[in-house]
Design a protein around this motif. Structure first.
Motif, PDB file in Angstrom:
ATOM      1  N   GLY A  35       3.034  15.215  -6.394  1.00 44.59           N
ATOM      2  CA  GLY A  35       1.765  15.036  -7.075  1.00 44.59           C
ATOM      3  C   GLY A  35       0.935  13.905  -6.501  1.00 44.59           C
ATOM      4  N   PRO A  36      -0.242  13.715  -7.096  1.00 45.53           N
ATOM      5  CA  PRO A  36      -1.182  12.697  -6.610  1.00 45.53           C
ATOM      6  C   PRO A  36      -0.784  11.294  -7.072  1.00 45.53           C
ATOM      7  N   SER A  37       0.320  10.806  -6.549  1.00 46.82           N
ATOM      8  CA  SER A  37       0.755   9.462  -6.903  1.00 46.82           C
ATOM      9  C   SER A  37       1.676   8.949  -5.813  1.00 46.82           C
ATOM     10  N   CYS A  38       1.946   7.661  -5.865  1.00 44.81           N
ATOM     11  CA  CYS A  38       2.921   7.063  -4.967  1.00 44.81           C
ATOM     12  C   CYS A  38       3.492   5.844  -5.673  1.00 44.81           C
ATOM     13  N   SER A  82       0.843  -1.189   0.000  1.00 44.20           N
ATOM     14  CA  SER A  82       0.000   0.000   0.000  1.00 44.20           C
ATOM     15  C   SER A  82       0.878   1.238   0.000  1.00 44.20           C
ATOM     16  N   CYS A  83       0.364   2.307  -0.572  1.00 50.26           N
ATOM     17  CA  CYS A  83       1.087   3.573  -0.500  1.00 50.26           C
ATOM     18  C   CYS A  83       0.102   4.731  -0.530  1.00 50.26           C
ATOM     19  N   ILE A  84       0.583   5.887  -0.084  1.00 48.49           N
ATOM     20  CA  ILE A  84      -0.246   7.089  -0.012  1.00 48.49           C
ATOM     21  C   ILE A  84       0.576   8.274  -0.498  1.00 48.49           C
ATOM     22  N   SER A  85      -0.037   9.139  -1.281  1.00 44.20           N
ATOM     23  CA  SER A  85       0.664  10.299  -1.815  1.00 44.20           C
ATOM     24  C   SER A  85       0.893  11.332  -0.717  1.00 44.20           C
ATOM     25  N   PHE A 124      -4.073  10.319  -3.241  1.00 48.87           N
ATOM     26  CA  PHE A 124      -3.979   9.072  -3.986  1.00 48.87           C
ATOM     27  C   PHE A 124      -3.542   7.966  -3.047  1.00 48.87           C
ATOM     28  N   ARG A 125      -4.222   6.859  -3.140  1.00 46.95           N
ATOM     29  CA  ARG A 125      -3.874   5.687  -2.346  1.00 46.95           C
ATOM     30  C   ARG A 125      -3.851   4.465  -3.254  1.00 46.95           C
TER      31      ARG A 125
END
Length: 125
Positions: free
Chosen positions: A102-105, A48-51, A56-57
């Motif tokens: 930005g909205p990413s991970c 799992s990751c979060i921005s 963004f997840r």
């Protein structure tokens, strides 16, 4: 810089755990955060990751629908809530930070800038 994962333990199948990732030396709010796990004899898996802005997840199929990642910037902590745990969730869980904007991970090991020490999760009856 130090990251530390905590909250692991022994839990029965179907149980829940909340893992915490804390840091000293950096503000986690400035980083995308990823949870990895590694079981003996298996490759490290990004679960799992979060921005940075929590806009963004990502969840791996192996934990999707059973896990929730969140952050509390005031506490400089990122959480991974894990429910309906299965024996195959048994692993050492790590958190890692990267400067992705930005909205990413990312779940790629090579993208990570900082790694924390792991916490063991054992799911067994």
């Amino acid at each position: 810089v130090q990251l530390q994962a905590s909250g692991g333990g022994l839990v029965q199948p179907g149980g829940s755990l909340r893992l915490s990732c804390t840091a000293s030396g950096i503000a986690l709010a400035n980083y995308a955060i990823t949870w990895f796990r590694q079981a003996p004899g298996k490759e490290r898996e990004g679960v799992s990751c979060i921005s940075r802005r929590s806009d963004f997840r990502y969840y791996a199929d192996s934990v999707k629908g059973r896990s929730t990642i969140s952050r509390d910037s005031a506490e400089n902590t990122v959480y991974l809530q894990m429910d309906s745990l299965k024996p195959e969730d048994t692993a050492n869980y790590y958190c890692a930070a990267n400067r992705r904007l930005g909205p990413s991970c990312s779940t790629r090991v090579r993208d990570m800038d900082y790694w924390g020490k792991g916490t063991q999760v054992t799911v067994s009856s």
